[in-house]
Design an enzyme around this catalytic site. Sequence first.
Site, PDB file in Angstrom:
ATOM      1  N   SER A   1       0.790  -1.235  -0.064  1.00 53.04           N
ATOM      2  CA  SER A   1       0.048  -0.059  -0.052  1.00 53.04           C
ATOM      3  C   SER A   1       0.795   1.288   0.133  1.00 53.04           C
ATOM      4  O   SER A   1       0.359   2.452  -0.076  1.00 53.04           O
ATOM      5  CB  SER A   1      -0.813  -0.015   0.997  1.00 53.04           C
ATOM      6  OG  SER A   1      -0.076  -0.288   2.208  1.00 53.04           O
TER       7      SER A   1
ATOM      8  N   THR B   1      -2.129   3.684   3.928  1.00 58.91           N
ATOM      9  CA  THR B   1      -1.218   4.707   3.917  1.00 58.91           C
ATOM     10  C   THR B   1      -0.241   4.893   5.059  1.00 58.91           C
ATOM     11  O   THR B   1      -0.644   4.494   6.205  1.00 58.91           O
ATOM     12  CB  THR B   1      -1.767   6.013   3.725  1.00 58.91           C
ATOM     13  OG1 THR B   1      -2.538   5.899   2.469  1.00 58.91           O
ATOM     14  CG2 THR B   1      -0.886   7.325   3.746  1.00 58.91           C
TER      15      THR B   1
ATOM     16  N   THR C   1       1.749   7.068  -0.240  1.00 56.32           N
ATOM     17  CA  THR C   1       0.743   5.933  -0.267  1.00 56.32           C
ATOM     18  C   THR C   1       0.754   5.811  -1.759  1.00 56.32           C
ATOM     19  O   THR C   1       1.302   6.360  -2.666  1.00 56.32           O
ATOM     20  CB  THR C   1      -0.412   6.437   0.007  1.00 56.32           C
ATOM     21  OG1 THR C   1      -1.639   5.159  -0.049  1.00 56.32           O
ATOM     22  CG2 THR C   1      -1.093   7.548  -1.000  1.00 56.32           C
TER      23      THR C   1
ATOM     24  N   ARG D   1      -6.953   8.714 -10.341  1.00 59.83           N
ATOM     25  CA  ARG D   1      -7.395   8.993  -8.943  1.00 59.83           C
ATOM     26  C   ARG D   1      -6.510   9.745  -8.062  1.00 59.83           C
ATOM     27  O   ARG D   1      -5.314   8.774  -7.818  1.00 59.83           O
ATOM     28  CB  ARG D   1      -8.145   7.902  -8.532  1.00 59.83           C
ATOM     29  CG  ARG D   1      -9.187   8.090  -7.174  1.00 59.83           C
ATOM     30  CD  ARG D   1      -8.183   7.657  -5.712  1.00 59.83           C
ATOM     31  NE  ARG D   1      -8.824   7.734  -4.606  1.00 59.83           N
ATOM     32  CZ  ARG D   1      -8.253   7.271  -3.547  1.00 59.83           C
ATOM     33  NH1 ARG D   1      -6.904   7.268  -3.619  1.00 59.83           N
ATOM     34  NH2 ARG D   1      -8.796   7.482  -2.402  1.00 59.83           N
TER      35      ARG D   1
ATOM     36  N   THR E   1      -5.475   8.112   7.439  1.00 57.75           N
ATOM     37  CA  THR E   1      -5.187   6.916   6.574  1.00 57.75           C
ATOM     38  C   THR E   1      -6.837   6.491   6.399  1.00 57.75           C
ATOM     39  O   THR E   1      -7.476   6.769   7.107  1.00 57.75           O
ATOM     40  CB  THR E   1      -4.356   6.018   7.010  1.00 57.75           C
ATOM     41  OG1 THR E   1      -4.330   4.684   6.294  1.00 57.75           O
ATOM     42  CG2 THR E   1      -4.798   5.453   8.485  1.00 57.75           C
ATOM     43  N   GLY E   2      -6.855   5.770   5.328  1.00 61.39           N
ATOM     44  CA  GLY E   2      -8.369   5.124   5.131  1.00 61.39           C
ATOM     45  C   GLY E   2      -8.936   5.994   3.472  1.00 61.39           C
ATOM     46  O   GLY E   2      -8.269   6.291   2.985  1.00 61.39           O
TER      47      GLY E   2
END
Length: 313
Positions: free
Chosen positions: A76, A179, A197, A207, A230-231
């Site tokens: 990731s 991330t 990330t 994106r 993060t997320g």
Amino acid sequence: MDRRSFIATSVGAAALATSLADTIAAVGDDPLVVSTWDHGMAANAAALAALVSGGSVVDAVERGVMVTEADPTNLSVGLSGLPDRDGIVTLDACIMSGDGRAGSACFLQGIAHPISLARMVMEKTPHVMLVGAGAERFARENGITQKPNALSAEAKKAWEQWLTEKKYKPVINIENHDTIGLLARDAQGRMAGACTTSGLAYKIHGRVGDSPIIGAGLFVDDEVGGATCTGLGESVIRTSASTIAVERMRYGATPQEACEEAIKRIVKKHDNWKDFQVGILAIDKQGRYGAFALHKGFTYALNKELKTAGAYG
Ligand code: ASP
């Protein structure tokens, strides 16, 4: 400028300088480093080592997350990350110094250390953000080698598997992202943050998430503190979650309260909050820290210790 306004300006500047000096002098104990997920442990070790060996707090956050970017097993962050739905790895990063300087580089292909490119944007250009082909050209012009696009064996296998199961649709869920966001405060109370990330796995080509967006994935202000997320980046951008946390601390919240406020804002603005994960970390100028997430399972590294954050849901 007439003499009167010159004196007023000078007095104002002197008062500001004094209050900033007070802020920095008022603190002064051990360095503090926090970063997201289990991979934060190795990153924190490198960041702390940089601080102990006399590096600046900006050196510390850069060197910390470079460890994660270079980890060939990480799916990731860095070039070993999972690709977009076309099978192309694109990377995003930003860095911010508590004195207000910031740099960001995103939608990068073949750049092993996006964080170092983000730092170059901060230090060598009058800009904050460079993107895609222009950012890659700037990297090459500054001695960074651009690698050919290639997927790691593990990423390729995962992507091919995803193609069969997900029918070539982008997927947004709570698994395919992790991330590294890292915040550090040195013994003098200066702060900085870094966030890097490969973004949401199997995203639409082009994106970009929150991670390289100053104020969304990362925000740091030496007068107050810093925060990183993060997320699911879209939810973090929509709410400027790191900015919320820092501004809550500015008006008296602890880092923990600030993190909880930011997560609550995401809940308030997203009817589907149960379907995705966001985790947030914050530190303040006094050396306190906080962590919170939408859902259970958000781990973070606090100096040399691995911890699990509390969660809303
Ligand atoms: N925040 C990142 C993004 O949306 C994903 C992650 O945290 O792993 O691109």
